[in-house]
Every structure is written in structure tokens, then in C-alpha cells.
Design a protein around this motif. Sequence first.
Motif, short mmCIF file in Angstrom:
data_model
loop_
_atom_site.label_atom_id
_atom_site.label_comp_id
_atom_site.label_asym_id
_atom_site.label_seq_id
_atom_site.Cartn_x
_atom_site.Cartn_y
_atom_site.Cartn_z
N PHE A 42 0.83 -1.20 0.00
CA PHE A 42 0.00 0.00 0.00
C PHE A 42 0.87 1.25 0.00
O PHE A 42 0.64 2.18 -0.78
CB PHE A 42 -0.95 0.01 1.21
CG PHE A 42 -1.70 1.30 1.33
CD1 PHE A 42 -2.79 1.54 0.52
CD2 PHE A 42 -1.29 2.27 2.22
CE1 PHE A 42 -3.48 2.74 0.60
CE2 PHE A 42 -1.97 3.48 2.30
CZ PHE A 42 -3.07 3.71 1.49
N ALA A 133 -7.00 10.13 -2.28
CA ALA A 133 -6.87 9.12 -1.22
C ALA A 133 -8.20 8.41 -0.97
O ALA A 133 -8.24 7.19 -0.80
CB ALA A 133 -6.36 9.76 0.07
N LEU A 134 -9.29 9.17 -0.96
CA LEU A 134 -10.61 8.57 -0.77
C LEU A 134 -10.99 7.69 -1.96
O LEU A 134 -11.59 6.62 -1.79
CB LEU A 134 -11.66 9.66 -0.54
CG LEU A 134 -11.55 10.37 0.81
CD1 LEU A 134 -12.47 11.59 0.85
CD2 LEU A 134 -11.82 9.42 1.96
N ARG A 136 -8.85 6.03 -3.86
CA ARG A 136 -8.05 4.81 -3.71
C ARG A 136 -8.63 3.92 -2.61
O ARG A 136 -8.69 2.70 -2.75
CB ARG A 136 -6.59 5.17 -3.37
CG ARG A 136 -5.83 5.78 -4.54
CD ARG A 136 -4.44 6.27 -4.13
NE ARG A 136 -3.66 5.24 -3.47
CZ ARG A 136 -2.96 4.29 -4.09
NH1 ARG A 136 -2.95 4.23 -5.41
NH2 ARG A 136 -2.29 3.40 -3.40
N GLN A 137 -9.08 4.53 -1.52
CA GLN A 137 -9.66 3.75 -0.42
C GLN A 137 -10.93 3.04 -0.86
O GLN A 137 -11.14 1.87 -0.55
CB GLN A 137 -9.94 4.65 0.78
CG GLN A 137 -10.51 3.91 1.95
CD GLN A 137 -10.51 4.74 3.19
OE1 GLN A 137 -9.58 4.65 3.97
NE2 GLN A 137 -11.53 5.56 3.37
N ARG A 138 -11.79 3.75 -1.60
CA ARG A 138 -13.01 3.12 -2.10
C ARG A 138 -12.66 1.91 -2.97
O ARG A 138 -13.31 0.87 -2.89
CB ARG A 138 -13.87 4.12 -2.88
CG ARG A 138 -14.66 5.07 -2.01
CD ARG A 138 -15.66 5.90 -2.81
NE ARG A 138 -15.05 6.71 -3.84
CZ ARG A 138 -14.54 7.94 -3.66
NH1 ARG A 138 -14.57 8.49 -2.46
NH2 ARG A 138 -14.02 8.60 -4.67
N LEU A 140 -9.89 0.04 -2.81
CA LEU A 140 -9.34 -1.01 -1.96
C LEU A 140 -10.41 -1.73 -1.15
O LEU A 140 -10.26 -2.90 -0.82
CB LEU A 140 -8.27 -0.44 -1.02
CG LEU A 140 -6.98 0.00 -1.70
CD1 LEU A 140 -6.12 0.79 -0.74
CD2 LEU A 140 -6.23 -1.20 -2.25
N LEU A 141 -11.48 -1.03 -0.83
CA LEU A 141 -12.55 -1.63 -0.03
C LEU A 141 -13.74 -2.08 -0.87
O LEU A 141 -14.79 -2.43 -0.33
CB LEU A 141 -13.00 -0.65 1.06
CG LEU A 141 -11.93 -0.32 2.10
CD1 LEU A 141 -12.39 0.80 3.02
CD2 LEU A 141 -11.53 -1.55 2.89
N THR A 153 -12.14 -2.30 10.53
CA THR A 153 -11.55 -1.16 11.23
C THR A 153 -11.44 -1.45 12.72
O THR A 153 -10.42 -1.14 13.35
CB THR A 153 -12.38 0.11 10.97
OG1 THR A 153 -12.46 0.31 9.55
CG2 THR A 153 -11.76 1.33 11.61
#
Length: 171
Positions: A42, A133-134, A136-138, A140-141, A153
Motif C-alpha cells: 500500500f 486518497a478517498l 483509492r480507499q473506495r 481497496l474496499l 476497522t
Amino acid sequence: MTDLTDDLFLIHPNDSTTSPAAPTLDFTRTPTVLLTFAGNRFTRSATKDYLEKFGIGVMDWRVLVMLTREPGSSVSHAAQTMGIDKAAVSRALQRMKKAGLVTSETLLKDDRRKDWTLTPFGHDLHARILERALERQRHLLSGFDPSEVEAFTGYLRRFLENLETLNASDQ
């Protein structure tokens, strides 16, 4: 303490060509190994992406987030909060100062003790990277539902709490 047997995490020698020479950690069943691999990959991926798009690495991004959350943080406080070496935080802040992203205020006439804040340029860069970043996070999840994200979490928070007690007992 939970009754987890070591065999849950180990791979043993057998007759296959991919067999280890001795019992060792299994790369696919050991949470600490998977967490390390995921964290390393990551970080490498985020650094590459942020360098290409914004000209800064993931360490500088972490400091931008830290100073957005807690303006006026010291190197020591930021390092402790993020779990990163003080020297690495200090180097990031020096890079960021040269780039016009942060400014510092010396406290008590001691050049070693400074509180750091973002400049308007730093706030602007934070806002632009936050969007990415958000995104990329979406990605990844993807495939997780909200309850799974909350559980994941929670597991990570508990893991960090256990790490803190482990570190305290090691001293």
C-alpha cells in the motif's frame, strides 16, 4: 488471552518442491505477515501515485493529514501519533517547509522544539490529495459492505491496542 495455537500460523516441511526447510510462518494464513505485506505494498503504491500526481510521497501525505487534524503538532507528537520514527517526520517536515507546505513556530526559545502548521498551499494540497486518497480507499474496499468495513476497522484498532501493550511489556 486467546487460545491460538502456533500451527494456525505455520507451514511445515513436506515432500513438495515448494516446502520450507523448517517450520516457518505461512504467508497466506498469518495476519501479521499479511498486514506487513499489505502495508508495504500500500505504501509503495500510494507513494508512486502521489509522487506522479502531486509531487510528494506518502510520508509527506501522512504529515499533511496529521497537521490538518492537529495543527501545531511537534515532531515528537506527530511521530508518536503516526507510529513513525521522529527522524523520518523531521525530514518530511524539512522537505515540506522548502516546498512551502508547512511553517513552524519555535517555542520557549528552543530551536529544537517547534510546533508545525500547514500553510495555505499545504491546506490546498491536502484537499486535492484527500480526493485521490478517498478514491483509492473506495477501490481497496470494493466488495466490502459497510458493516464489514466497520468490523475490519475495529479489528485493526484492537490490533493496534494489543501492539501498544506488547511494546509496553517489551520495555
